[in-house]
Design an enzyme around this catalytic site. Sequence first.
Site, mmCIF file in Angstrom:
data_model
loop_
_atom_site.group_PDB
_atom_site.id
_atom_site.type_symbol
_atom_site.label_atom_id
_atom_site.label_comp_id
_atom_site.label_asym_id
_atom_site.label_seq_id
_atom_site.Cartn_x
_atom_site.Cartn_y
_atom_site.Cartn_z
ATOM 1 N N CYS A 29 -14.562 -8.917 4.456
ATOM 2 C CA CYS A 29 -14.582 -7.636 3.752
ATOM 3 C C CYS A 29 -14.239 -7.810 2.281
ATOM 4 C CB CYS A 29 -13.596 -6.659 4.387
ATOM 5 S SG CYS A 29 -14.148 -6.047 5.988
ATOM 6 N N HIS A 57 -13.189 -1.806 1.161
ATOM 7 C CA HIS A 57 -12.105 -0.896 1.543
ATOM 8 C C HIS A 57 -10.833 -1.174 0.763
ATOM 9 C CE1 HIS A 57 -9.971 -3.956 3.969
ATOM 10 N NE2 HIS A 57 -11.174 -4.340 4.387
#
Length: 92
Positions: free
Chosen positions: A66, A50
């Site tokens: 992440c 992301h």
Amino acid sequence: FSITAKRRNPTWINPWADWSLNMPASIGPSPDNPLGTRALNLSASGIRIHGSPDAASIGGPASHGCIRMHMNQAEELFELVDVGTPVVIVGG
């Protein structure tokens, strides 16, 4: 792994990890959203590729696993891949 979902302007849900205990339960689409404007969910539980509103944090540990990117790069990648695209994560 593979991409299991593509999310435009995602809502961030607090994982209640040590680094997020002082943050709200969720953050909707906004400049403060830790997921940025694009998120690619992976088949690895709880892991996403992301964007990040904090460009200075890219390249260092700042999440619970992440893969964070500069916002414009995450937006470009989002348009280039489909659900089902294989993802290989290599240690740095």
